[in-house]
Design a protein around this motif. Sequence first.
Motif, PDB file in Angstrom:
ATOM      1  N   PRO A 159       0.812  -1.228   0.000  1.00 57.46           N
ATOM      2  CA  PRO A 159       0.000   0.000   0.000  1.00 57.46           C
ATOM      3  C   PRO A 159       0.837   1.267   0.000  1.00 57.46           C
ATOM      4  CG  PRO A 159      -0.924  -1.606   1.517  1.00 57.46           C
ATOM      5  CD  PRO A 159       0.380  -2.172   1.043  1.00 57.46           C
ATOM      6  N   ARG A 160       1.912   1.292   0.751  1.00 49.00           N
ATOM      7  CA  ARG A 160       2.756   2.488   0.779  1.00 49.00           C
ATOM      8  C   ARG A 160       3.341   2.765  -0.604  1.00 49.00           C
ATOM      9  NH1 ARG A 160       7.888   3.169   0.402  1.00 49.00           N
ATOM     10  NH2 ARG A 160       8.259   0.935   0.520  1.00 49.00           N
ATOM     11  N   ARG A 204       0.584   3.977  -3.073  1.00 52.77           N
ATOM     12  CA  ARG A 204       0.194   5.365  -2.839  1.00 52.77           C
ATOM     13  C   ARG A 204       1.258   6.334  -3.338  1.00 52.77           C
ATOM     14  NH1 ARG A 204      -1.267   5.809   3.354  1.00 52.77           N
ATOM     15  NH2 ARG A 204      -1.455   8.010   2.719  1.00 52.77           N
ATOM     16  N   ARG A 264       0.466   8.784  -6.433  1.00 54.07           N
ATOM     17  CA  ARG A 264       0.527  10.216  -6.165  1.00 54.07           C
ATOM     18  C   ARG A 264       1.488  10.906  -7.127  1.00 54.07           C
ATOM     19  NH1 ARG A 264       2.664  11.404  -0.413  1.00 54.07           N
ATOM     20  NH2 ARG A 264       4.606  10.771  -1.421  1.00 54.07           N
ATOM     21  N   ALA A 289      -6.503   1.343   0.778  1.00 52.01           N
ATOM     22  CA  ALA A 289      -5.315   1.898   0.141  1.00 52.01           C
ATOM     23  C   ALA A 289      -5.665   2.655  -1.134  1.00 52.01           C
ATOM     24  CB  ALA A 289      -4.318   0.778  -0.156  1.00 52.01           C
ATOM     25  N   LEU A 344      -7.102   5.973  -0.035  1.00 53.29           N
ATOM     26  CA  LEU A 344      -6.029   6.844   0.457  1.00 53.29           C
ATOM     27  C   LEU A 344      -5.204   7.399  -0.704  1.00 53.29           C
ATOM     28  CD1 LEU A 344      -4.811   4.831   3.575  1.00 53.29           C
ATOM     29  CD2 LEU A 344      -5.952   7.044   3.585  1.00 53.29           C
ATOM     30  N   ALA A 345      -5.018   6.598  -1.753  1.00 50.39           N
ATOM     31  CA  ALA A 345      -4.286   7.094  -2.923  1.00 50.39           C
ATOM     32  C   ALA A 345      -5.031   8.244  -3.577  1.00 50.39           C
ATOM     33  CB  ALA A 345      -4.075   5.952  -3.920  1.00 50.39           C
ATOM     34  N   ASP A 352      -4.443  11.272  -1.406  1.00 53.06           N
ATOM     35  CA  ASP A 352      -3.063  11.757  -1.571  1.00 53.06           C
ATOM     36  C   ASP A 352      -2.911  12.614  -2.822  1.00 53.06           C
ATOM     37  OD1 ASP A 352      -2.334  10.404   0.711  1.00 53.06           O
ATOM     38  OD2 ASP A 352      -1.557   8.652  -0.345  1.00 53.06           O
ATOM     39  N   ARG A 397      -6.949  10.936   7.066  1.00 51.54           N
ATOM     40  CA  ARG A 397      -6.121  11.419   5.966  1.00 51.54           C
ATOM     41  C   ARG A 397      -6.780  12.607   5.265  1.00 51.54           C
ATOM     42  NH1 ARG A 397      -1.830  13.303   4.153  1.00 51.54           N
ATOM     43  NH2 ARG A 397      -1.405  12.963   1.946  1.00 51.54           N
TER      44      ARG A 397
END
Length: 753
Positions: free
Chosen positions: A560-561, A564, A568, A638, A641-642, A645, A681
């Motif tokens: 996931p990190r 993202r 982004r 995820a 969240l992307a 971001d 977030r």
Amino acid sequence: MPADRMLTTVLRAYQDLPSAAATKIDAIFGTTTSLLSSLNNPLNLSLLTSHFLTARAVWQQQTPTDLRTCLRVISVYNTAAFHVRRNELESVHLPPGQPRLGGGLSADEWARAVAKGADDRSSRWRHCLVLTGILMGMEAEDRRSLSRGLRGTLEQAVVTAANLALEDPVRTGPLGSGAVVLALTYAFPLLADSVKGMLNCNALLPAIAEGMIGEGFENGGFIRAISADISPENDVWWSTNSPSVGRLEDLVSRPLVQNMGPLSRLAAFAVQHAAHSNVVLQCQDDLLDFTAALLEKWGQCPLSTIDMSVEATALLPEVLQGPWAMLWELLRKIMYAVVATLQPTMGRALLDPNLRRDFIAPAVASKTLHTLRNLSFVSSRQGASAFQVYTFTYLTSIDIITRYPEACTAFLEDTQPPPPPPTQNGQTTPSPLAQALALFYLNTAEHLPLSIPTAACETLIVAPATSLLAPTSWLSYAQIQPESPSPLSQSQPPNNDNGPQHPQQRQPPPPPALALELFEASHSCVLSALSCPQHDSLAASLVPYYVDALLSSFPARVSPRQFRLAFRTVAQIAAGPPFPLAALHPDLAETLLEMVRWRAVESGEASTAPIPSPSPSPSPSASASDPEQQPPLSEQTALLLAIVDAIPYLPLHAVEEWLTRAALALPAVPDPAMRDAVRSRICEVLVSGELDVERAAVGVAWWGVGGGREMVLSGLPPPGAGGNAGSGDGEFMMSGALGGGVAEHGGKERSRL
């Protein structure tokens, strides 16, 4: 036996022929040590040392490059000096009139007497051994046995003897040069800075390079000896009884190899203080040639086909725990020594006017990168390159070469890995050596797109990276179906003289050890190329392909990190300045976000189960910008969240709309903790300063009069929207269309700022 008779006996033994003295050489060294500690006449000490340095029984025993005798000489005088000082200290407490212990001489008297024995009858390099032994025995470990004046004189004598020997290479010979280098590895930490400055580094550095490469590492010949003991086609593999194992054990026990750490520090000092820059450049060339030969020999060795992930099944336990571990320890020692010598070279390339010239600096940086590439099969193993000296050397070389586009292009052309082999059901995998070279190439290429033309970037960076990201590449197959058999497991002998058949031999091996790092490095290369504004023509055709590859890789091979961060970056490139892509394709950024939103909310394809946290990757490209560890997230979370971001990079007119869409997607997240992560977030984007002034004003209005607070905190629909707006449960509408909720709310339309 009385000391005088013992002295006569040992002086006579010094003159024996080497064949007659071979059986009693240990007794000769032991007797010499005893006499040096017990003689009370300074003249006898000088005589003993003078004859010892010319003894035929001692110096004709060794081969022309064997330094073990030289190390024993240092040890003799080190041990004798230590005993003399200990006897002196203990004699202080004896009653008056009682004989003093040992020879009864003070440390200063003994040191002067022994040093006088280093006369013109013997070579200067042998003097260096004796003087080093005295200095170590008296002053090592903060013993402070000698007076200040005598210690300074002794330090200068060591340096003078070393300089005189190195400045006369014809008379000194290879053995003498190696002996001086060996002595200085022990004496160097004990020398004052002013005395160190007296070393002739122009003569010392070539001797260090020769001792390190030749006497120390045998020019890599030990790998060729290993290859001669292995014959896969005849089912003969490495065993503990192979002759090469004995040769390897002998190599790692050599004095210079055992002292490679101090030798590396001495080499770094010599590089820093060599007066002539040509000497430094020649040393760099020697290291480059050595590592190139080492890489070639390792590529021809059958052991290079063993991937780190299958070592336990490909090798017998006794080989794995013995010679195999010893081999890799030696290879790591080679890498540390070479990098420690290159680090001050790159430091001089930043400061030395002779090395900073435009026709020298790129060559120095390129040669350093080539040398590090030659060692990549070692540095890529279990994070072996994760130390500060390597990082400085590597990044400094990149910083220098990026100032010269032609040098960047030439380096990439010289080191470009061959195309991946054609995949037949994923069973064709490059060798571990080829994977290590490809990983170094990609990690280096990631830093160079800004310095090369678009055509070169596409050919030398994007093409190799995208070939590994393709769904049909061996890399994707190896990660998706790691149970596929590899050629290595099929080539192992079912039974041979080395031991019984491995019970796990027919089991499917795990994926290659470098597969994940190669995958991450390929993504980093593509993102690096996309991030360069001058490659806008390349970005227009590359973004759709890359986003598709990114979505297909998540969450199986991308965390996931990483997802993202990658999304982004792509959204920022597609959204607007300084990237010109948005002017050519103004709707591209919102199209990308809509693709992600559809997968997360509308399609039902995104999983809501938590994704296991991956172990930290040792890849330099993956760890360069790691944010703080996130709590466990699902694929759906995820993706959302992307989207959040990417909102700070969207065009001004789209900020409010995508804040609303992100907020309306919250009820679709079933897990409260994950829902809170997305909610937090959204709030963080609004208050953390990620939005510029204009977008922050839009965010404030959306949070207040636009109903954002209610949508985020309470899950209520926005003013003027139906209860199911954006949830995917109602009718399909165009983005921004007015639903039935307009009439229900009095026909008030939501304002857009």
